[in-house]
Design an enzyme around this catalytic site. Sequence first.
Site, mmCIF file in Angstrom:
data_model
loop_
_atom_site.group_PDB
_atom_site.id
_atom_site.type_symbol
_atom_site.label_atom_id
_atom_site.label_comp_id
_atom_site.label_asym_id
_atom_site.label_seq_id
_atom_site.Cartn_x
_atom_site.Cartn_y
_atom_site.Cartn_z
ATOM 1 N N SER A 1 3.179 8.077 -0.269
ATOM 2 C CA SER A 1 2.732 9.083 -1.233
ATOM 3 C C SER A 1 2.876 10.490 -0.664
ATOM 4 O O SER A 1 2.683 10.727 0.529
ATOM 5 C CB SER A 1 1.272 8.837 -1.637
ATOM 6 O OG SER A 1 0.396 9.248 -0.612
ATOM 7 N N PRO B 1 0.832 -1.212 0.000
ATOM 8 C CA PRO B 1 0.000 0.000 0.000
ATOM 9 C C PRO B 1 0.861 1.254 0.000
ATOM 10 O O PRO B 1 1.832 1.362 0.761
ATOM 11 C CB PRO B 1 -0.798 -0.131 1.300
ATOM 12 C CG PRO B 1 -0.907 -1.599 1.521
ATOM 13 C CD PRO B 1 0.403 -2.171 1.031
ATOM 14 N N CYS B 2 0.496 2.192 -0.867
ATOM 15 C CA CYS B 2 1.379 3.332 -1.124
ATOM 16 C C CYS B 2 1.052 4.563 -0.286
ATOM 17 O O CYS B 2 1.789 5.550 -0.336
ATOM 18 C CB CYS B 2 1.300 3.710 -2.606
ATOM 19 S SG CYS B 2 -0.347 4.275 -3.120
ATOM 20 N N GLN B 3 -0.035 4.535 0.496
ATOM 21 C CA GLN B 3 -0.470 5.750 1.185
ATOM 22 C C GLN B 3 0.609 6.341 2.075
ATOM 23 O O GLN B 3 0.757 7.565 2.182
ATOM 24 C CB GLN B 3 -1.738 5.468 2.007
ATOM 25 C CG GLN B 3 -2.972 5.200 1.167
ATOM 26 C CD GLN B 3 -3.090 3.739 0.766
ATOM 27 O OE1 GLN B 3 -2.157 2.959 0.882
ATOM 28 N NE2 GLN B 3 -4.266 3.370 0.278
#
Length: 421
Positions: A122, A117-119
């Site tokens: 980011s 997951p990139c949250q």
Amino acid sequence: MKERKLTFIDLFAGCGGLSEGFLQSGYFEGLAHVEWELPMVETLRNRLISKWKHTDDEAKMRTVYFDIQKTEELINGNWTVETKKKFALKNHELIVNKGLKGLLNNEKVDIIIGGPPCQAYSIHGRATDKNSMRYDYRNFLFESFAKIVNEFKPKVFVFENVPGILTANPGGIPIKERIYDEFHKIGYKILTPSELNKGLFDCSEFQVPQNRKRVLIIGIKENSKFDLNDFYKKIFEKANKVNKKTVKDAIGHLPKIMPLPTPLKIEGKNVSHFSKKNNYDFHVARYHNVRDVKIFKRWVEEKMNYISHHEKVKFYEEMTSKKTLYSKYRSLEWEKQSYTIVAHLQKDGLMFIHPDSNQARSITVKEASLLMTFPDDFKFCGSNAICYKMIGNAVPVLFAKYISESIFEVINNKQKITNNK
């Protein structure tokens, strides 16, 4: 003699963007796909059955519904009572009892792929979190990825993520340094932290009608016969910076969905748009109130993407009687690439207004999926909001296909050279 397909495990598989690209290449067989959100798992299982001709039992066995942070249980099975309570009913008995080791049964894993997951990495996520995501557990999911790489020792791994991974700094230590150290510790070579920007790719150069930049961290064993740079070089060779696909190429063929003169309630649901001739699944407009329909129409007609930030803020305040510091609207344009499709689409589509002013709406799930190059026959499971989320979090299928073809070509070429010596 038929050539053996290379095998892969997909971690953080989502609804299967990476897996779909690897399978489409024809060079790979997916041994396991691990994902912890159930609608994504159901979507991927459905795809393995409908397209890739797995039986129901095979699809359930290979698509593992699980939290990768429980890495030891994922690998070895023998789940705790607590783990069984949460995950057992939706998983194959073999996985519950024997984990990935039982599923693979000593079968060789050639490649491990995945995009945590990139949250947490980011730039947007860090900007909107009061602690800049320093304490978000997702910063360290690469450790679970590394544990599984260490267990199954693939020839190559591919770790996909957002450009923000190049600058994320949780705990005051650059995440790219933490990742480098973690893989070095288990005997795998990746680009050094100072070189990692060489792994930055623009998906629009790979027939994806979308401006979407992503970082690929490719890893090989320290004593590998492969050259790490060969993989990156091969992928870049496939890039096409000139003939890019546009929004029109992707969604221009879809039936128009026009605003109703007055919103209606149909079967308990508010409906603002309708299409008489629409045989496409997931091509249904979300509900927009009368005010937003007017805003969307005017925004596109007056080409308001190009007005100043001050004018955009003033327009929002004029139309809604609310204050804001940010631009709230943005429309796609037929002859350009889409903006990056994001999971935020599950909440609203104000930044993804359809390019036809007469339709005066945001893009549909179907349109979002085509802009991510999911095939026309790909079926998603779950509510519209969940579908937007899984599409926004996915890897564009065509980009994944180019990656898979490149990796196969490097491996196959090296094997041919070795065999001919």
